[in-house]
Design a protein around this motif. Structure first.
Motif, PDB file in Angstrom:
ATOM      1  N   ARG A   1      31.115 -13.589 -41.149  1.00 52.64           N
ATOM      2  CA  ARG A   1      31.799 -13.964 -42.392  1.00 52.64           C
ATOM      3  C   ARG A   1      33.302 -13.836 -42.235  1.00 52.64           C
ATOM      4  NH1 ARG A   1      27.346 -11.278 -44.828  1.00 52.64           N
ATOM      5  NH2 ARG A   1      28.525  -9.327 -44.901  1.00 52.64           N
ATOM      6  N   PHE A   2      33.731 -12.764 -41.583  1.00 56.31           N
ATOM      7  CA  PHE A   2      35.167 -12.569 -41.355  1.00 56.31           C
ATOM      8  C   PHE A   2      35.731 -13.677 -40.474  1.00 56.31           C
ATOM      9  CE2 PHE A   2      38.546 -10.901 -38.606  1.00 56.31           C
ATOM     10  CZ  PHE A   2      39.489 -10.549 -39.564  1.00 56.31           C
ATOM     11  N   GLU A   3      35.014 -14.014 -39.398  1.00 57.00           N
ATOM     12  CA  GLU A   3      35.482 -15.061 -38.484  1.00 57.00           C
ATOM     13  C   GLU A   3      35.589 -16.399 -39.205  1.00 57.00           C
ATOM     14  OE1 GLU A   3      36.071 -15.013 -35.098  1.00 57.00           O
ATOM     15  OE2 GLU A   3      35.540 -12.943 -34.610  1.00 57.00           O
ATOM     16  N   ALA A   4      34.576 -16.733 -40.014  1.00 56.34           N
ATOM     17  CA  ALA A   4      34.559 -18.033 -40.699  1.00 56.34           C
ATOM     18  C   ALA A   4      35.673 -18.124 -41.733  1.00 56.34           C
ATOM     19  CB  ALA A   4      33.198 -18.268 -41.345  1.00 56.34           C
ATOM     20  N   THR A   5      35.838 -17.078 -42.526  1.00 52.71           N
ATOM     21  CA  THR A   5      36.868 -17.115 -43.565  1.00 52.71           C
ATOM     22  C   THR A   5      38.262 -17.112 -42.959  1.00 52.71           C
ATOM     23  OG1 THR A   5      36.699 -14.692 -43.783  1.00 52.71           O
ATOM     24  CG2 THR A   5      35.435 -16.036 -45.325  1.00 52.71           C
ATOM     25  N   THR A   6      38.433 -16.386 -41.848  1.00 56.20           N
ATOM     26  CA  THR A   6      39.731 -16.395 -41.175  1.00 56.20           C
ATOM     27  C   THR A   6      40.073 -17.787 -40.663  1.00 56.20           C
ATOM     28  OG1 THR A   6      39.495 -14.077 -40.502  1.00 56.20           O
ATOM     29  CG2 THR A   6      41.069 -15.415 -39.270  1.00 56.20           C
ATOM     30  N   LEU A   7      39.075 -18.459 -40.096  1.00 57.88           N
ATOM     31  CA  LEU A   7      39.291 -19.809 -39.592  1.00 57.88           C
ATOM     32  C   LEU A   7      39.673 -20.761 -40.715  1.00 57.88           C
ATOM     33  CD1 LEU A   7      39.125 -21.818 -37.211  1.00 57.88           C
ATOM     34  CD2 LEU A   7      36.712 -22.129 -37.784  1.00 57.88           C
ATOM     35  N   LEU A   8      38.976 -20.656 -41.849  1.00 60.84           N
ATOM     36  CA  LEU A   8      39.222 -21.582 -42.951  1.00 60.84           C
ATOM     37  C   LEU A   8      40.522 -21.261 -43.687  1.00 60.84           C
ATOM     38  CD1 LEU A   8      35.590 -21.905 -44.346  1.00 60.84           C
ATOM     39  CD2 LEU A   8      36.874 -23.588 -43.014  1.00 60.84           C
ATOM     40  N   ARG A   9      41.019 -20.042 -43.565  1.00 66.98           N
ATOM     41  CA  ARG A   9      42.286 -19.687 -44.210  1.00 66.98           C
ATOM     42  C   ARG A   9      43.491 -20.037 -43.349  1.00 66.98           C
ATOM     43  NH1 ARG A   9      40.682 -13.621 -46.445  1.00 66.98           N
ATOM     44  NH2 ARG A   9      39.392 -14.309 -48.218  1.00 66.98           N
ATOM     45  N   ASN A  10      43.248 -20.332 -42.082  1.00 68.13           N
ATOM     46  CA  ASN A  10      44.333 -20.690 -41.181  1.00 68.13           C
ATOM     47  C   ASN A  10      44.702 -22.147 -41.415  1.00 68.13           C
ATOM     48  OD1 ASN A  10      45.524 -21.836 -38.650  1.00 68.13           O
ATOM     49  ND2 ASN A  10      45.373 -19.711 -37.971  1.00 68.13           N
ATOM     50  N   GLY A  11      45.937 -22.396 -41.843  1.00 68.33           N
ATOM     51  CA  GLY A  11      46.346 -23.748 -42.209  1.00 68.33           C
ATOM     52  C   GLY A  11      46.201 -24.744 -41.080  1.00 68.33           C
ATOM     53  N   GLU A  12      46.626 -24.348 -39.870  1.00 66.83           N
ATOM     54  CA  GLU A  12      46.543 -25.271 -38.733  1.00 66.83           C
ATOM     55  C   GLU A  12      45.094 -25.600 -38.392  1.00 66.83           C
ATOM     56  OE1 GLU A  12      47.709 -25.467 -33.970  1.00 66.83           O
ATOM     57  OE2 GLU A  12      48.468 -23.839 -35.227  1.00 66.83           O
ATOM     58  N   GLN A  13      44.237 -24.579 -38.378  1.00 69.94           N
ATOM     59  CA  GLN A  13      42.840 -24.812 -38.043  1.00 69.94           C
ATOM     60  C   GLN A  13      42.106 -25.571 -39.153  1.00 69.94           C
ATOM     61  OE1 GLN A  13      41.715 -24.343 -35.017  1.00 69.94           O
ATOM     62  NE2 GLN A  13      43.809 -23.679 -34.615  1.00 69.94           N
ATOM     63  N   LEU A  14      42.479 -25.322 -40.399  1.00 71.66           N
ATOM     64  CA  LEU A  14      41.881 -26.071 -41.505  1.00 71.66           C
ATOM     65  C   LEU A  14      42.270 -27.546 -41.406  1.00 71.66           C
ATOM     66  CD1 LEU A  14      40.173 -25.846 -44.064  1.00 71.66           C
ATOM     67  CD2 LEU A  14      42.281 -25.452 -45.343  1.00 71.66           C
ATOM     68  N   LEU A  15      43.498 -27.789 -40.974  1.00 75.91           N
ATOM     69  CA  LEU A  15      43.954 -29.166 -40.782  1.00 75.91           C
ATOM     70  C   LEU A  15      43.093 -29.873 -39.746  1.00 75.91           C
ATOM     71  CD1 LEU A  15      46.227 -31.342 -41.264  1.00 75.91           C
ATOM     72  CD2 LEU A  15      47.384 -30.327 -39.301  1.00 75.91           C
ATOM     73  N   VAL A  16      42.843 -29.201 -38.612  1.00 72.37           N
ATOM     74  CA  VAL A  16      42.053 -29.798 -37.540  1.00 72.37           C
ATOM     75  C   VAL A  16      40.578 -29.890 -37.921  1.00 72.37           C
ATOM     76  CG1 VAL A  16      41.307 -29.518 -35.138  1.00 72.37           C
ATOM     77  CG2 VAL A  16      43.668 -29.039 -35.774  1.00 72.37           C
ATOM     78  N   ALA A  17      40.095 -28.897 -38.674  1.00 68.89           N
ATOM     79  CA  ALA A  17      38.674 -28.828 -38.985  1.00 68.89           C
ATOM     80  C   ALA A  17      38.239 -29.793 -40.090  1.00 68.89           C
ATOM     81  CB  ALA A  17      38.292 -27.398 -39.387  1.00 68.89           C
ATOM     82  N   LEU A  18      39.095 -30.016 -41.095  1.00 75.18           N
ATOM     83  CA  LEU A  18      38.676 -30.825 -42.244  1.00 75.18           C
ATOM     84  C   LEU A  18      39.625 -31.975 -42.576  1.00 75.18           C
ATOM     85  CD1 LEU A  18      37.307 -28.165 -44.767  1.00 75.18           C
ATOM     86  CD2 LEU A  18      36.022 -29.945 -43.590  1.00 75.18           C
ATOM     87  N   VAL A  19      40.907 -31.686 -42.673  1.00 78.75           N
ATOM     88  CA  VAL A  19      41.842 -32.705 -43.154  1.00 78.75           C
ATOM     89  C   VAL A  19      41.917 -33.893 -42.193  1.00 78.75           C
ATOM     90  CG1 VAL A  19      44.224 -33.181 -43.820  1.00 78.75           C
ATOM     91  CG2 VAL A  19      43.176 -30.984 -44.411  1.00 78.75           C
ATOM     92  N   LEU A  20      42.125 -33.632 -40.904  1.00 79.30           N
ATOM     93  CA  LEU A  20      42.235 -34.722 -39.945  1.00 79.30           C
ATOM     94  C   LEU A  20      40.926 -35.504 -39.788  1.00 79.30           C
ATOM     95  CD1 LEU A  20      44.572 -33.258 -37.168  1.00 79.30           C
ATOM     96  CD2 LEU A  20      45.104 -34.913 -38.950  1.00 79.30           C
ATOM     97  N   PRO A  21      39.742 -34.845 -39.702  1.00 78.19           N
ATOM     98  CA  PRO A  21      38.509 -35.632 -39.641  1.00 78.19           C
ATOM     99  C   PRO A  21      38.309 -36.548 -40.851  1.00 78.19           C
ATOM    100  CG  PRO A  21      38.073 -33.413 -38.877  1.00 78.19           C
ATOM    101  CD  PRO A  21      39.472 -33.410 -39.413  1.00 78.19           C
ATOM    102  N   VAL A  22      38.636 -36.053 -42.046  1.00 79.30           N
ATOM    103  CA  VAL A  22      38.516 -36.909 -43.231  1.00 79.30           C
ATOM    104  C   VAL A  22      39.486 -38.081 -43.139  1.00 79.30           C
ATOM    105  CG1 VAL A  22      38.895 -37.021 -45.728  1.00 79.30           C
ATOM    106  CG2 VAL A  22      37.646 -35.102 -44.745  1.00 79.30           C
ATOM    107  N   ALA A  23      40.711 -37.814 -42.668  1.00 73.29           N
ATOM    108  CA  ALA A  23      41.702 -38.886 -42.514  1.00 73.29           C
ATOM    109  C   ALA A  23      41.242 -39.913 -41.474  1.00 73.29           C
ATOM    110  CB  ALA A  23      43.049 -38.287 -42.116  1.00 73.29           C
TER     111      ALA A  23
END
Length: 260
Positions: free
Chosen positions: A28-50
């Motif tokens: 849970r800590f690893e997942a939430t840390t990843l999703l709170r990281n702006g750069e990683q959130l960009l790569v994980a969700l924003v760019l794929p949607v774009a």
């Protein structure tokens, strides 16, 4: 009342349950840390949607024969796996190793095996979230998946996750953090453009075909397209992913360093 009945009742938690709880808490800590990281959130969700929206609405890039949205969505799902299992994990491992986090967690009650299990669980959780988001956007755009291919798509996803997590551990566990950051993002961009992920290798220039066909990115993208477009399994692509997973796992076990 007997003396036995006066004694306080104690509940003994099995060691396996305690270990499971530690793994889940770390996951849970690893997942939430990843999703709170702006750069990683960009790569994980924003760019794929774009990428999904851009490829569906443009005709300048050939994605193959068939309905465009049906071909693009599986490729973007493959891109999500690469984003979380490889790019995100390689960077996380590289910096955790640099700051001594891996070494400390490795000697904690969680243990090294528990830490690796927690990371794998966190990756699968993030990928599941990515798939929900991408599938939702795809359905809005008119995606019509072959529902009978979902079991084959699940096998492809699990094998792809294994291969790319192993590659992430190999990269993040051997290079300096700054090098991991630069190389992981560069590899993501190269695979997006030329790795047979969102655009099948058959649509790339012929000179790339021999190499692209052997990449885990192409095997993952093609197997997800086969599953969700044609409803077919892809044993040959699964074999490619399995070979990459086995080789990368063996190299990571031999070369991985828990601290700089």
């Amino acid at each position: 009342m007997s003396a036995a009945s006066d004694a306080p009742e104690t509940r003994v938690t099995p060691a396996a349950a305690r270990a499971r709880d530690r793994v889940l808490a770390q996951a849970r800590f690893e997942a939430t840390t990843l999703l709170r990281n702006g750069e990683q959130l960009l790569v994980a969700l924003v760019l794929p949607v774009a990428v999904l929206i851009g490829l569906v609405h443009t005709t300048g890039i050939s994605v193959g024969q068939g309905r465009r949205v049906d071909l693009v969505v599986p490729g973007v799902l493959a891109l999500c796996v690469i984003s979380s299992a490889f790019t995100g994990q390689a960077i996380s491992v590289g910096f955790d190793r640099r700051y001594g986090v891996l070494r400390l967690l490795g000697v904690s009650p969680l243990g090294r095996t528990g830490l690796l299990l927690a990371k794998a669980t966190a990756v699968l959780a993030v990928i599941a979230l990515q798939f929900v988001v991408i599938a939702g956007v795809g359905l809005v755009l008119g995606w019509e998946p072959r529902w009978g291919g979902i079991p084959a798509a699940l096998v492809s996803t699990l094998l792809g996750t294994w291969a790319f997590v192993a590659l992430a551990l190999l990269l993040g566990g051997t290079l300096r953090a700054e090098g991991v950051l630069a190389l992981a993002n560069l590899v993501w961009l190269v695979l997006l453009a030329l790795g047979g992920v969102v655009v099948a290798g058959s649509e790339l220039p012929d000179r790339f075909a021999p190499v692209v066909g052997l990449l885990p990115s192409a095997a993952l993208g093609d197997s997800l397209r086969a599953a969700l477009v044609d409803g077919a399994a892809s044993p040959a692509h699964w074999a490619v992913l399995a070979v990459w997973g086995i080789v990368a796992t063996a190299l990571a076990r031999r070369l991985f360093r828990w601290s700089d």
